[in-house]
Enzyme design. Structure first.
Site, mmCIF file in Angstrom:
data_model
loop_
_atom_site.group_PDB
_atom_site.id
_atom_site.type_symbol
_atom_site.label_atom_id
_atom_site.label_comp_id
_atom_site.label_asym_id
_atom_site.label_seq_id
_atom_site.Cartn_x
_atom_site.Cartn_y
_atom_site.Cartn_z
ATOM 1 N N LYS A 179 -7.554 38.186 16.954
ATOM 2 C CA LYS A 179 -7.091 38.151 18.352
ATOM 3 C C LYS A 179 -5.562 38.193 18.414
ATOM 4 O O LYS A 179 -4.972 38.942 19.197
ATOM 5 C CB LYS A 179 -7.628 36.888 19.033
ATOM 6 C CG LYS A 179 -6.916 36.485 20.300
ATOM 7 C CD LYS A 179 -7.166 37.453 21.441
ATOM 8 C CE LYS A 179 -6.114 37.318 22.504
ATOM 9 N NZ LYS A 179 -6.548 37.383 23.839
ATOM 10 N N CYS A 211 0.243 36.006 27.497
ATOM 11 C CA CYS A 211 -0.340 36.386 26.204
ATOM 12 C C CYS A 211 0.634 37.177 25.327
ATOM 13 O O CYS A 211 1.077 36.688 24.295
ATOM 14 C CB CYS A 211 -1.588 37.233 26.422
ATOM 15 S SG CYS A 211 -2.718 36.494 27.584
HETATM 16 N N1 SAJ Z 1 3.936 46.621 29.245
HETATM 17 C C1 SAJ Z 1 5.005 47.492 29.098
HETATM 18 N N2 SAJ Z 1 4.759 48.774 28.695
HETATM 19 C C2 SAJ Z 1 3.506 49.221 28.453
HETATM 20 C C3 SAJ Z 1 2.421 48.330 28.587
HETATM 21 C C4 SAJ Z 1 2.653 47.042 28.979
HETATM 22 O O1 SAJ Z 1 6.163 47.125 29.313
HETATM 23 O O2 SAJ Z 1 3.366 50.400 28.122
HETATM 24 C C5 SAJ Z 1 4.180 45.217 29.662
HETATM 25 C C6 SAJ Z 1 3.523 44.854 30.984
HETATM 26 O O3 SAJ Z 1 4.332 45.233 32.073
HETATM 27 C C7 SAJ Z 1 3.392 43.349 30.848
HETATM 28 C C8 SAJ Z 1 3.165 43.150 29.345
HETATM 29 O O4 SAJ Z 1 3.555 44.359 28.728
HETATM 30 O O5 SAJ Z 1 4.590 42.692 31.191
HETATM 31 C C9 SAJ Z 1 1.761 42.804 28.963
HETATM 32 O O6 SAJ Z 1 0.813 43.565 29.704
HETATM 33 P P1 SAJ Z 1 -0.490 44.188 29.083
HETATM 34 O O7 SAJ Z 1 -1.126 45.005 30.137
HETATM 35 O O8 SAJ Z 1 -0.170 44.878 27.817
HETATM 36 O O9 SAJ Z 1 -1.373 42.963 28.625
HETATM 37 P P2 SAJ Z 1 -1.870 41.572 29.294
HETATM 38 O O10 SAJ Z 1 -0.938 40.489 28.864
HETATM 39 O O11 SAJ Z 1 -2.157 41.700 30.732
HETATM 40 O O12 SAJ Z 1 -3.278 41.377 28.494
HETATM 41 C C10 SAJ Z 1 -3.281 41.377 27.058
HETATM 42 C C11 SAJ Z 1 -4.389 42.323 26.576
HETATM 43 N N3 SAJ Z 1 -4.240 42.560 25.127
HETATM 44 C C12 SAJ Z 1 -4.225 43.798 24.614
HETATM 45 O O13 SAJ Z 1 -4.253 44.802 25.291
HETATM 46 C C13 SAJ Z 1 -4.167 43.897 23.123
HETATM 47 C C14 SAJ Z 1 -5.758 41.741 26.890
HETATM 48 O O14 SAJ Z 1 -6.781 42.558 26.326
HETATM 49 C C15 SAJ Z 1 -5.870 40.312 26.349
HETATM 50 O O15 SAJ Z 1 -7.118 39.737 26.646
HETATM 51 C C16 SAJ Z 1 -4.790 39.488 27.025
HETATM 52 O O16 SAJ Z 1 -3.517 40.031 26.631
HETATM 53 C C17 SAJ Z 1 -4.933 38.048 26.563
HETATM 54 O O17 SAJ Z 1 -5.404 37.218 27.374
HETATM 55 O O18 SAJ Z 1 -4.665 37.730 25.398
#
Ligand code: SAJ
Length: 415
Positions: A199, A253
């Site tokens: 994870k 996360c």
């Molecule tokens: N972000 C960027 N650029 C991107 C993608 C995301 O800057 O191309 C930023 C987003 O704006 C945000 C952050 O990254 O601030 C995180 O967003 P996210 O959509 O990547 O993820 P979370 O935090 O909403 O959810 C993640 C997910 N993990 C993965 O995709 C590996 C989710 O599946 C997990 O369940 C969750 O963390 C968790 O609870 O651990």
């Protein structure tokens, strides 16, 4: 009938509980937060999540302040980090401590919270064994990490693959049977430490990749070219998939979980640490871009569009936009408009942007698609937009008489 007691009623605990309830299990939720328990018992969903409200209303889910007798206990509490980036396991420890007096032979305890490697075996297990029962013999103990993405929680709860990390193989088999009631993805079984580490590596993989995209934006600004064009072209390669640059990572996360690995293996996690730091520097990089546009003279008025950690959520935890606001406020007047967040949805965007020198698009909420650019331009002191997400169409913005700036675009026409 199997009775389930879920501890921690947040973005994971509530949907998971309702999902089990909808499959006929007797489920009760537990949380120490008065507003959450009261809201649930009044049948008001305390979180925003797509399609959840209807399922919640139809399932008559109830909450308590402390655990009760049950056959299965599911721990879904938060695991934040302390100021020194070390993990804060207080909620996991207190949930386990609250559960053990109710534990009886044949019960199962499942930890869903994201935790450092060995937390299930070295921290949760000894607390539960204070009951006098033996894990793996008298009761089952499993780490089954939640992996759902906010905004698509219900869909991903059902469709994602899932990992069952048992203290023994039998523990994993029993947990698998339980989750099969609603999980349509594949369920893989392993030991608890491998599950915990998998994870963490998932979120770390994403954090490192976002850091890479952010670094591409910085390199390209330095080279005075447009990172978005570079990424689009590089992604034409069949084995390349660069993510999107932005103002940094947020949420509870991605910017936090990788620190659990750094804490456990500091000498072997150099790339992980560097990517965490790089993402943390992005708000400062955005502010520097703002100063390139406006100059650093005091007293500019800047309106930030969006304050959540990502698009189409109301979740502001660890949002990098707070840091942008904090740094800018040292020298400027700053307003925030976010239609998804109660405290920031009024007054209207035009009131917040009145007399502004710059509007900064920080979060790519779908709601911002309906911004009336003519009205916005008419109230601003100087018509200028900095887009940190490549959200707007450059030509549309320019056709409305704005200067358009894009994070990651270092081409000459930017200044
Ligand atoms: N972000 C960027 N650029 C991107 C993608 C995301 O800057 O191309 C930023 C987003 O704006 C945000 C952050 O990254 O601030 C995180 O967003 P996210 O959509 O990547 O993820 P979370 O935090 O909403 O959810 C993640 C997910 N993990 C993965 O995709 C590996 C989710 O599946 C997990 O369940 C969750 O963390 C968790 O609870 O651990």
């Amino acid at each position: 009938m199997t009775k389930i007691c879920t501890i921690g009623l947040g973005y994971i605990g509530i949907p998971t509980s309702i999902m089990f309830k909808s499959k006929g299990y007797d489920v009760v939720g537990v949380d120490i937060r008065k507003n959450v328990v009261e809201s649930i018992n009044k049948n008001i969903l305390p979180i925003e999540e797509k399609n959840l409200a209807e399922l919640f209303t139809n399932n008559n889910f109830k909450a308590l302040y402390s655990p009760c007798e049950a056959n299965v206990f599911i721990i879904c509490v938060g695991t934040p980090i302390n100021n020194d980036n070390s993990v804060n396991l207080k909620a996991v420890i207190s949930a386990s401590t609250d559960i053990y007096p109710y534990l009886k032979k044949g019960d199962m305890v499942i930890l869903e919270s994201t935790v450092p490697p060995k937390t299930t075996s070295d921290i949760v297990l000894p607390i539960l064994e204070k009951s006098g029962l033996k894990a793996g013999i008298d009761f089952n103990l499993v780490h089954s990490p939640e992996r759902v993405i906010p905004g698509k929680i219900l869909y991903e709860l059902v469709n994602n693959n899932r990992i069952m990390g048992g203290i023994t193989n039998e523990c994993a088999i029993r947990a698998k049977k339980l989750y099969e009631s609603f999980v349509e993805g594949e369920i893989f079984m392993t030991d608890s430490t491998t599950a915990e580490t998998s994870k963490l590596m998932e979120n770390t993989f994403r954090n490192v990749n976002i850091a890479f995209a952010n670094e591409v934006s910085r390199v390209c600004e330095d080279l005075k070219i447009n990172a978005w064009d570079v990424i689009e072209l590089a992604n034409k390669h069949p084995r390349v998939n660069i993510l999107e640059p932005g103002p940094g990572t947020g949420g509870h996360c991605i910017p936090l979980d990788p620190w659990f690995l750094v804490e456990k293996s500091p000498n072997e996690s150099k790339l992980i640490k560097m990517s965490l730091e790089l993402n943390r520097e992005m708000p400062q990089f955005c502010v520097e871009k703002i100063y390139k546009i406006l100059g650093k003279s005091k007293g500019n008025k800047i309106c930030l569009l969006g304050v959540t950690y990502k698009a189409d959520t109301d979740d502001v935890r660890e949002s990098p936009i707070w840091e942008i606001e904090k740094i800018l406020k040292e020298n400027n007047q700053v307003t925030i408009y976010d239609p998804n967040v109660l405290e920031y949805k009024s007054p209207s965007l035009c009131e917040k942007a009145r007399d502004c020198d710059l509007v900064v698009l920080c979060v790519n909420h779908t709601a911002f698609r309906s911004i009336d650019l003519n009205e916005l331009g008419s109230v601003m002191k100087s018509k200028a937009i900095l887009d940190t997400r490549k959200f707007f169409n450059k030509d549309t913005i320019i056709s409305k008489g704005f200067n358009y700036y894009l994070l990651g675009d270092g081409t000459k026409e930017q200044y």
